[in-house]
Design a protein around this motif. Structure first.
Motif, PDB file in Angstrom:
ATOM      1  N   MET A   1      67.369   2.890   8.166  1.00 51.65           N
ATOM      2  CA  MET A   1      68.798   2.868   8.382  1.00 51.65           C
ATOM      3  C   MET A   1      69.152   2.700   9.855  1.00 51.65           C
ATOM      4  SD  MET A   1      71.665   5.556   7.313  1.00 51.65           S
ATOM      5  CE  MET A   1      73.092   5.730   8.310  1.00 51.65           C
ATOM      6  N   LEU A   2      68.433   3.393  10.726  1.00 53.09           N
ATOM      7  CA  LEU A   2      68.734   3.290  12.145  1.00 53.09           C
ATOM      8  C   LEU A   2      68.312   1.959  12.739  1.00 53.09           C
ATOM      9  CD1 LEU A   2      67.854   6.822  13.577  1.00 53.09           C
ATOM     10  CD2 LEU A   2      70.103   5.837  13.164  1.00 53.09           C
ATOM     11  N   ARG A   3      67.402   1.254  12.090  1.00 51.60           N
ATOM     12  CA  ARG A   3      66.881   0.002  12.638  1.00 51.60           C
ATOM     13  C   ARG A   3      67.965  -1.025  12.918  1.00 51.60           C
ATOM     14  NH1 ARG A   3      61.152  -1.091  12.196  1.00 51.60           N
ATOM     15  NH2 ARG A   3      60.134   0.756  11.381  1.00 51.60           N
ATOM     16  N   LYS A   4      69.066  -0.973  12.196  1.00 52.12           N
ATOM     17  CA  LYS A   4      70.138  -1.944  12.436  1.00 52.12           C
ATOM     18  C   LYS A   4      70.787  -1.739  13.808  1.00 52.12           C
ATOM     19  CE  LYS A   4      73.430   0.798   9.771  1.00 52.12           C
ATOM     20  NZ  LYS A   4      74.206   0.829   8.531  1.00 52.12           N
ATOM     21  N   PHE A   5      70.501  -0.601  14.449  1.00 54.76           N
ATOM     22  CA  PHE A   5      71.026  -0.308  15.777  1.00 54.76           C
ATOM     23  C   PHE A   5      69.965  -0.470  16.874  1.00 54.76           C
ATOM     24  CE2 PHE A   5      73.555   2.410  12.883  1.00 54.76           C
ATOM     25  CZ  PHE A   5      74.782   1.805  13.086  1.00 54.76           C
ATOM     26  N   TYR A   6      68.751  -0.836  16.506  1.00 52.91           N
ATOM     27  CA  TYR A   6      67.662  -0.911  17.476  1.00 52.91           C
ATOM     28  C   TYR A   6      67.688  -2.224  18.250  1.00 52.91           C
ATOM     29  CZ  TYR A   6      65.191   3.085  15.328  1.00 52.91           C
ATOM     30  OH  TYR A   6      64.809   4.317  14.862  1.00 52.91           O
ATOM     31  N   PRO A   7      67.531  -2.146  19.559  1.00 49.30           N
ATOM     32  CA  PRO A   7      67.376  -3.367  20.359  1.00 49.30           C
ATOM     33  C   PRO A   7      65.936  -3.883  20.257  1.00 49.30           C
ATOM     34  CG  PRO A   7      67.235  -1.451  21.779  1.00 49.30           C
ATOM     35  CD  PRO A   7      67.546  -0.941  20.387  1.00 49.30           C
ATOM     36  N   CYS A   8      65.719  -5.099  20.735  1.00 57.47           N
ATOM     37  CA  CYS A   8      64.363  -5.650  20.809  1.00 57.47           C
ATOM     38  C   CYS A   8      63.650  -5.182  22.069  1.00 57.47           C
ATOM     39  CB  CYS A   8      64.406  -7.169  20.801  1.00 57.47           C
ATOM     40  SG  CYS A   8      65.084  -7.846  19.293  1.00 57.47           S
ATOM     41  N   ALA A   9      64.445  -4.791  23.074  1.00 54.18           N
ATOM     42  CA  ALA A   9      63.888  -4.301  24.337  1.00 54.18           C
ATOM     43  C   ALA A   9      64.967  -3.489  25.050  1.00 54.18           C
ATOM     44  CB  ALA A   9      63.433  -5.464  25.208  1.00 54.18           C
ATOM     45  N   TYR A  10      64.533  -2.746  26.047  1.00 53.70           N
ATOM     46  CA  TYR A  10      65.440  -1.923  26.853  1.00 53.70           C
ATOM     47  C   TYR A  10      65.134  -2.171  28.321  1.00 53.70           C
ATOM     48  CZ  TYR A  10      67.648   2.114  28.985  1.00 53.70           C
ATOM     49  OH  TYR A  10      68.417   2.916  29.781  1.00 53.70           O
ATOM     50  N   ALA A  11      66.188  -2.306  29.127  1.00 52.60           N
ATOM     51  CA  ALA A  11      66.035  -2.464  30.573  1.00 52.60           C
ATOM     52  C   ALA A  11      67.045  -1.563  31.268  1.00 52.60           C
ATOM     53  CB  ALA A  11      66.259  -3.919  30.978  1.00 52.60           C
ATOM     54  N   ASP A  12      66.701  -1.100  32.441  1.00 54.91           N
ATOM     55  CA  ASP A  12      67.637  -0.266  33.194  1.00 54.91           C
ATOM     56  C   ASP A  12      68.861  -1.051  33.623  1.00 54.91           C
ATOM     57  OD1 ASP A  12      66.297   2.187  33.026  1.00 54.91           O
ATOM     58  OD2 ASP A  12      65.054   1.728  34.770  1.00 54.91           O
ATOM     59  N   THR A  13      68.657  -2.302  34.064  1.00 55.64           N
ATOM     60  CA  THR A  13      69.767  -3.147  34.498  1.00 55.64           C
ATOM     61  C   THR A  13      69.497  -4.596  34.098  1.00 55.64           C
ATOM     62  OG1 THR A  13      68.914  -3.878  36.654  1.00 55.64           O
ATOM     63  CG2 THR A  13      69.991  -1.705  36.585  1.00 55.64           C
ATOM     64  N   VAL A  14      70.511  -5.432  34.208  1.00 58.81           N
ATOM     65  CA  VAL A  14      70.336  -6.868  33.933  1.00 58.81           C
ATOM     66  C   VAL A  14      69.417  -7.504  34.971  1.00 58.81           C
ATOM     67  CG1 VAL A  14      72.526  -7.160  32.716  1.00 58.81           C
ATOM     68  CG2 VAL A  14      72.444  -7.472  35.202  1.00 58.81           C
ATOM     69  N   ARG A 161      62.320   4.516  20.503  1.00 58.76           N
ATOM     70  CA  ARG A 161      61.094   4.629  21.297  1.00 58.76           C
ATOM     71  C   ARG A 161      59.931   5.201  20.489  1.00 58.76           C
ATOM     72  NH1 ARG A 161      64.713   6.194  26.112  1.00 58.76           N
ATOM     73  NH2 ARG A 161      64.533   4.342  27.410  1.00 58.76           N
ATOM     74  N   LEU A 162      60.231   5.988  19.476  1.00 61.95           N
ATOM     75  CA  LEU A 162      59.191   6.591  18.636  1.00 61.95           C
ATOM     76  C   LEU A 162      58.791   5.718  17.453  1.00 61.95           C
ATOM     77  CD1 LEU A 162      60.477  10.279  18.507  1.00 61.95           C
ATOM     78  CD2 LEU A 162      58.618   9.345  19.912  1.00 61.95           C
ATOM     79  N   THR A 163      59.490   4.600  17.246  1.00 63.34           N
ATOM     80  CA  THR A 163      59.236   3.744  16.091  1.00 63.34           C
ATOM     81  C   THR A 163      58.366   2.563  16.499  1.00 63.34           C
ATOM     82  OG1 THR A 163      61.414   4.344  15.242  1.00 63.34           O
ATOM     83  CG2 THR A 163      60.330   2.458  14.213  1.00 63.34           C
ATOM     84  N   PRO A 164      57.137   2.524  16.011  1.00 66.47           N
ATOM     85  CA  PRO A 164      56.257   1.409  16.376  1.00 66.47           C
ATOM     86  C   PRO A 164      56.776   0.084  15.800  1.00 66.47           C
ATOM     87  CG  PRO A 164      55.155   2.914  14.842  1.00 66.47           C
ATOM     88  CD  PRO A 164      56.514   3.466  15.128  1.00 66.47           C
ATOM     89  N   GLY A 165      56.556  -0.971  16.547  1.00 64.92           N
ATOM     90  CA  GLY A 165      56.915  -2.299  16.067  1.00 64.92           C
ATOM     91  C   GLY A 165      58.353  -2.713  16.302  1.00 64.92           C
ATOM     92  N   CYS A 166      59.169  -1.855  16.877  1.00 64.76           N
ATOM     93  CA  CYS A 166      60.579  -2.201  17.086  1.00 64.76           C
ATOM     94  C   CYS A 166      60.815  -2.949  18.386  1.00 64.76           C
ATOM     95  CB  CYS A 166      61.450  -0.952  17.052  1.00 64.76           C
ATOM     96  SG  CYS A 166      61.635  -0.313  15.392  1.00 64.76           S
ATOM     97  N   ARG A 167      59.888  -2.876  19.292  1.00 67.72           N
ATOM     98  CA  ARG A 167      60.034  -3.561  20.566  1.00 67.72           C
ATOM     99  C   ARG A 167      59.434  -4.958  20.447  1.00 67.72           C
ATOM    100  NH1 ARG A 167      57.557   1.360  22.755  1.00 67.72           N
ATOM    101  NH2 ARG A 167      58.475   2.389  20.995  1.00 67.72           N
ATOM    102  N   ARG A 168      60.238  -5.898  19.957  1.00 67.71           N
ATOM    103  CA  ARG A 168      59.748  -7.246  19.694  1.00 67.71           C
ATOM    104  C   ARG A 168      59.614  -8.085  20.960  1.00 67.71           C
ATOM    105  NH1 ARG A 168      63.665  -6.594  15.702  1.00 67.71           N
ATOM    106  NH2 ARG A 168      65.024  -8.148  16.606  1.00 67.71           N
ATOM    107  N   LEU A 169      60.351  -7.773  21.977  1.00 68.69           N
ATOM    108  CA  LEU A 169      60.251  -8.518  23.233  1.00 68.69           C
ATOM    109  C   LEU A 169      59.389  -7.716  24.190  1.00 68.69           C
ATOM    110  CD1 LEU A 169      63.939  -9.684  23.700  1.00 68.69           C
ATOM    111  CD2 LEU A 169      61.990 -11.054  22.973  1.00 68.69           C
ATOM    112  N   ARG A 170      58.229  -8.230  24.477  1.00 69.61           N
ATOM    113  CA  ARG A 170      57.318  -7.505  25.355  1.00 69.61           C
ATOM    114  C   ARG A 170      57.208  -8.222  26.695  1.00 69.61           C
ATOM    115  NH1 ARG A 170      55.555  -3.455  22.497  1.00 69.61           N
ATOM    116  NH2 ARG A 170      55.108  -3.695  20.306  1.00 69.61           N
ATOM    117  N   ASP A 171      56.958  -7.465  27.696  1.00 66.56           N
ATOM    118  CA  ASP A 171      56.714  -7.990  29.043  1.00 66.56           C
ATOM    119  C   ASP A 171      57.896  -8.793  29.611  1.00 66.56           C
ATOM    120  OD1 ASP A 171      54.113  -6.924  28.893  1.00 66.56           O
ATOM    121  OD2 ASP A 171      53.405  -8.739  27.892  1.00 66.56           O
TER     122      ASP A 171
END
Length: 174
Positions: A1-14, A161-171
């Motif tokens: 249910m929460l996955r619809k709110f998950y980003p592919c990545a997180y950054a401090d700033t643009v 952050r605790l859900t594996p596989g949600c960070r689709r954009l790496r590096d």
């Protein structure tokens, strides 16, 4: 249910996003929110943001401002930036995102959204199948209470952050 709110990545700033790597990964367009993503709420663009847009355009990426703000507010921000925009986009409704894809002339697989709010920017992008990067929202010095929505967003980000596989954009974060 929460996955619809998950980003592919997180950054401090643009400024922490590696736009060259995004281009190398096949992205050709970026939808930006304005307030608290690029500048403080209601502020004009800064020389740093103007340079960032020139750098992004040099990489070959197209940009579009997708905002719930009025046209007047967006035009104030765009004084030194050459980018199309959609005002009063009604995010998170999908229509604004779909219109943005049409204006850019790109398929959703080649477009990325960047914003500071999970419940508008990220959720709206996810509803349309567009990858999204969440950036930490900008705050004025001395501003200590972020608001109820930001507290809930912080909990969702903790789960992400605790859900594996949600960070689709790496590096892509410098």
């Amino acid at each position: 249910m929460l996955r619809k709110f998950y980003p592919c990545a997180y950054a401090d700033t643009v400024f922490d996003i590696d736009y060259q790597k995004l281009y190398q990964q096949g992205y050709r367009g970026i939808l930006f929110d304005i307030d608290n993503t690029l500048v403080l709420h209601g502020a004009d663009s800064t020389p740093e943001v103007d340079r960032l847009f020139r750098q992004i355009h040099r990489t070959g990426l197209k940009t579009l401002l997708l905002s719930n703000n009025s046209e007047e507010r967006i035009l104030q921000f765009l004084a030194h930036i050459d980018a199309p925009y959609i005002a009063e986009a009604d995010k998170p409704a999908p229509q604004g995102y779909e219109k943005a894809l049409a204006l850019l002339g790109l398929p959703k697989e080649q477009v990325l959204a960047v914003g500071d709010q999970i419940f508008t920017d990220i959720y709206g992008a996810n509803r349309c199948g567009i990858d999204a990067i969440l950036v930490h929202y900008l705050r004025r010095p001395g501003e200590w209470w972020p608001g109820k929505r930001r507290v809930v967003e912080k909990l969702i980000l903790w789960c992400w952050r605790l859900t594996p596989g949600c960070r689709r954009l790496r590096d892509i974060v410098k």
